[in-house]
Structure formats: C-alpha cells, structure tokens
Design an enzyme around this catalytic site. Structure first.
Site, PDB file in Angstrom:
ATOM      1  N   TRP A  21      27.847   4.063  -9.319  1.00  0.00           N
ATOM      2  CA  TRP A  21      28.537   3.853  -8.044  1.00  0.00           C
ATOM      3  C   TRP A  21      29.731   2.898  -8.173  1.00  0.00           C
ATOM      4  CZ3 TRP A  21      26.129   0.163  -3.926  1.00  0.00           C
ATOM      5  CH2 TRP A  21      27.015   0.005  -2.855  1.00  0.00           C
ATOM      6  N   TYR A  54      32.910   8.162  -5.700  1.00  0.00           N
ATOM      7  CA  TYR A  54      32.850   6.935  -6.488  1.00  0.00           C
ATOM      8  C   TYR A  54      34.128   6.780  -7.316  1.00  0.00           C
ATOM      9  CZ  TYR A  54      27.783   6.909  -5.496  1.00  0.00           C
ATOM     10  OH  TYR A  54      26.551   6.896  -4.898  1.00  0.00           O
ATOM     11  N   SER A 160      21.185  11.967   1.591  1.00  0.00           N
ATOM     12  CA  SER A 160      21.248  10.532   1.316  1.00  0.00           C
ATOM     13  C   SER A 160      21.445   9.772   2.616  1.00  0.00           C
ATOM     14  CB  SER A 160      22.403  10.227   0.347  1.00  0.00           C
ATOM     15  OG  SER A 160      22.511   8.832   0.110  1.00  0.00           O
ATOM     16  N   GLN A 185      18.144  10.073  -0.649  1.00  0.00           N
ATOM     17  CA  GLN A 185      18.570   8.915  -1.442  1.00  0.00           C
ATOM     18  C   GLN A 185      18.932   7.766  -0.503  1.00  0.00           C
ATOM     19  OE1 GLN A 185      22.178   7.747  -4.415  1.00  0.00           O
ATOM     20  NE2 GLN A 185      21.082   9.611  -4.963  1.00  0.00           N
ATOM     21  N   TRP A 213      18.464   3.711  -4.117  1.00  0.00           N
ATOM     22  CA  TRP A 213      19.572   2.948  -4.693  1.00  0.00           C
ATOM     23  C   TRP A 213      19.449   1.474  -4.291  1.00  0.00           C
ATOM     24  CZ3 TRP A 213      23.354   0.736  -1.437  1.00  0.00           C
ATOM     25  CH2 TRP A 213      23.440   1.236  -0.129  1.00  0.00           C
ATOM     26  N   PRO A 215      17.808  -1.071  -5.832  1.00  0.00           N
ATOM     27  CA  PRO A 215      16.478  -1.692  -5.872  1.00  0.00           C
ATOM     28  C   PRO A 215      16.526  -3.185  -6.164  1.00  0.00           C
ATOM     29  CG  PRO A 215      16.879  -0.440  -7.879  1.00  0.00           C
ATOM     30  CD  PRO A 215      18.002  -0.116  -6.941  1.00  0.00           C
ATOM     31  N   ALA A 217      18.891  -5.061  -4.875  1.00  0.00           N
ATOM     32  CA  ALA A 217      19.682  -5.619  -3.770  1.00  0.00           C
ATOM     33  C   ALA A 217      21.027  -6.147  -4.260  1.00  0.00           C
ATOM     34  CB  ALA A 217      18.909  -6.703  -3.031  1.00  0.00           C
ATOM     35  N   THR A 292      26.774  -2.852 -16.371  1.00  0.00           N
ATOM     36  CA  THR A 292      28.085  -3.073 -16.980  1.00  0.00           C
ATOM     37  C   THR A 292      27.957  -3.372 -18.461  1.00  0.00           C
ATOM     38  OG1 THR A 292      27.982  -5.426 -16.365  1.00  0.00           O
ATOM     39  CG2 THR A 292      29.092  -3.929 -14.824  1.00  0.00           C
ATOM     40  N   ASN A 300      16.219  -3.133 -17.613  1.00  0.00           N
ATOM     41  CA  ASN A 300      15.712  -2.466 -16.417  1.00  0.00           C
ATOM     42  C   ASN A 300      14.667  -1.396 -16.721  1.00  0.00           C
ATOM     43  OD1 ASN A 300      17.261  -3.989 -14.631  1.00  0.00           O
ATOM     44  ND2 ASN A 300      18.982  -2.567 -14.696  1.00  0.00           N
TER      45      ASN A 300
END
Length: 339
Positions: A21, A54, A160, A185, A213, A215, A217, A292, A300
């Site tokens: 995103w 995006y 979504s 979503q 999406w 999760p 925060a 990134t 994760n």
C-alpha cells in the site's frame, strides 16, 4: 507458513500476506521493494495484495516486476478497483475523468485490463471492490465482476471495507450470478475492532473470510512511538496524518507500552504479538503486512501458526480497555466519490 482457506472456497492463502500500500512506488526504492518481495517468498508467503490506486498505479507495476520469473501457479495475487488511479506508465497518459472511479461497468472493465498489464499476468486470483459505490447500482457492479470472472481475468471476487448489509446484498447477487465472492478486506487490529459486531458474524454465515490490513495499526503496536515524544524521523507517525493519527494520542501510546511485557512473556516481538492477535480470529484468513526492509518480513512471518493463550488475550483487553474502537458505523465508504 500456515495456510488457510479463503471463505468456503478451495483457494488457500498464506496466513501472512504481503501488501504494498504505502511502500512500493513511493516509500522505498525499487531495489528495496524487490528485496522485500524476495524475502516474503523465501519466508513462505505466497499471497500478495495491491491495488491500482497505490502510488498512482506504480505499486502494481513494481510488484509485477518483482514477481516476474516466479511460478505464477504458486502465487496468489490480489488487486482492487474503485478509487481514481492516476496513470503514470507509458501506456496510461490520460488524466482520470469522472468515469475513471467507482464500480461502474465501464471503470471495472478498463481497470482490470490496466491492472493485469502492470502486474504482467493474465489473471488475478482475487479482484476486490476497494469500497462500496453508492453511485452505481449493485447489480451493475456484480454483473461486471461476473464478466471479469467468466473472461478468466479473475478467479474470485472480494470486497474491502464493506458493511455487513452490503456484503450480504453482494453475496446474494454473486450466488445468483454463479461467481465466488469469498472475502472482505477490512482494517483490523487490537485497537480497531469495528468488524467484530456485525461484519464477522455475517461473513461467517455467508462463508466469507477477512483479509485484514493494518494489523500492527500502522506501526503503533510495535511500541516504537512513545508518549510525550515526537515520532521518529521518517516514520509514518511523522510523515502521514491519515490512518495512523487516530492511534497517536498519549493515552493510546502509554497503553501500548504496557503490552511489551505481555509480548515478552509469550516470546514474541510486539509486531509478532499484534499479527498473531488478529490471526486468532477464525474468520481471518490472512493478515497483510508491509515492509521497507527484508528483516521486517522475516520478523512478521513468525506470527503465523502462533496460538495465544486465553489468559494473554484477556490481559491485552484489560490493558487496552476503552481505547479500543468497536463502533460498526466506523466502516464507511464515500457517499459520492464523483463529487
């Protein structure tokens, strides 16, 4: 990696999916983006989520190049349609007009072809309505999606951030049209639980899964943002006033710091705890993570397959208390995207 069925379909997706995103095409350079995708595949992630909007279509193009050369049948590629996607590529030079948005037949048919071209694939596994379009009859939208599926350009259909009653209406039409609407979503995390009261029970009844999406925060649940202190330079908290702003109060940040000993007790990082928490919900098929740096991906994915004890879940609820957003009305789509 753990794999779960998407809705009542036969499609299995990785419990951790990789999304781009606010990374590919904007936040990180392409070499870094490719390295993160490579790390995701090495870690067992097979499910990749993006959208035409995006980074103004660039995210799809970067993902397409990053996945090139990998066995297509071994991947699940998802994208979305709804928002105006500002063209940037050599084959997309026109300024978006009033029909380049929403869920009209015209926009869906044009958008799927653009997405497939940028992703360098003949089909997507899941094509999602990025929001609900109040300006287009739902019948028109679902008939267009049905034609996309029958043309072989998408295997499954999803939505979504749709409300429970919208999912129910779309699912009824999908059944009549004999196409598989299998997912929603939404945003979902320890702090944002607006789907629990209505969307999840409706989805469970209909055989629809959640692909969630944010999760973590937007990074708040990693604990890197400290109360009373400025956000780290270059972080989302310092650069983006959007989604993350609702979590950036000192009250929330103070509570999040109290989750650290709970994560340590479970042998997890804060990020792993946050991702594992959403995966405890049996209606969640996959949690989308972004990155990134490759090491973030490797961190994760360790949340996949983790079982959190009931006592730990109760302690999390006690720590966050009234700071959790639960109002189903917070799930909303623009009333007039063409305004």
């Amino acid at each position: 990696m753990e794999f779960r069925h998407l809705g009542r379909s036969g499609l299995q997706v990785s419990a951790i999916s990789y999304g781009n995103w606010i990374t590919h095409g904007s936040q990180v350079e392409e070499d870094a983006a490719v390295a993160c995708v490579r790390a995701a595949i090495e870690a067992g992630i097979t499910t990749f989520d993006t959208a035409d909007v995006y980074a103004g279509t660039r995210a799809e193009a970067v993902l397409g190049r990053a996945l090139k050369g990998h066995r297509r049948e071994g991947l699940e590629i998802f994208t979305k349609v709804y928002w105006p996607a500002v063209p940037t590529g050599p084959d997309d030079t026109a300024t978006p007009g009033r029909n380049d948005r929403g869920l009209s037949r015209k926009h869906i048919m044009a958008s799927i072809d653009g997405s497939l071209r940028r992703l360098q694939t003949d089909y997507v596994d899941l094509y999602q309505a990025h929001r609900y379009d109040y300006g287009t009859p739902l019948e028109e939208t679902m008939e267009a999606f049905a034609d996309v599926v029958r043309a072989g350009k998408a295997h499954y259909i999803g939505v979504s951030e749709w409300r429970a009653e919208e999912i129910r209406a779309a699912h009824k039409l999908a059944r009549e049209l004999h196409i598989p609407l299998v997912s929603n979503q939404p945003q979902y995390s320890m702090l944002w639980r607006v789907i629990e009261a209505e969307v999840v029970p409706t989805s469970e009844e209909l055989g629809v899964s959640q692909i969630v999406w944010s999760p973590i925060a937007q990074g708040v649940l990693t604990g890197k943002y400290l109360p009373g202190q400025p956000a780290p330079a270059g972080s989302r908290g310092s650069d983006e006033p959007g989604v993350i702003s609702r979590f950036m109060s000192d009250e929330v940040l103070t509570a999040v710091q109290q989750l650290k000993p709970l994560a340590e007790q479970a042998g997890l990082t804060m990020a792993q705890l946050a991702v594992a928490w959403v995966l405890q919900n049996p209606n969640v098929a996959s949690a989308i993570v972004g990155a990134t740096r490759p090491e973030q991906v490797h961190d994760n994915v360790k949340a996949a397959g983790v079982k959190l004890e009931e006592s730990l879940l109760k302690q999390i609820d006690e720590v966050l208390g009234g700071l959790v957003e639960r109002d189903p009305a917070r799930t909303e789509s623009p009333r007039d995207i063409r305004a």
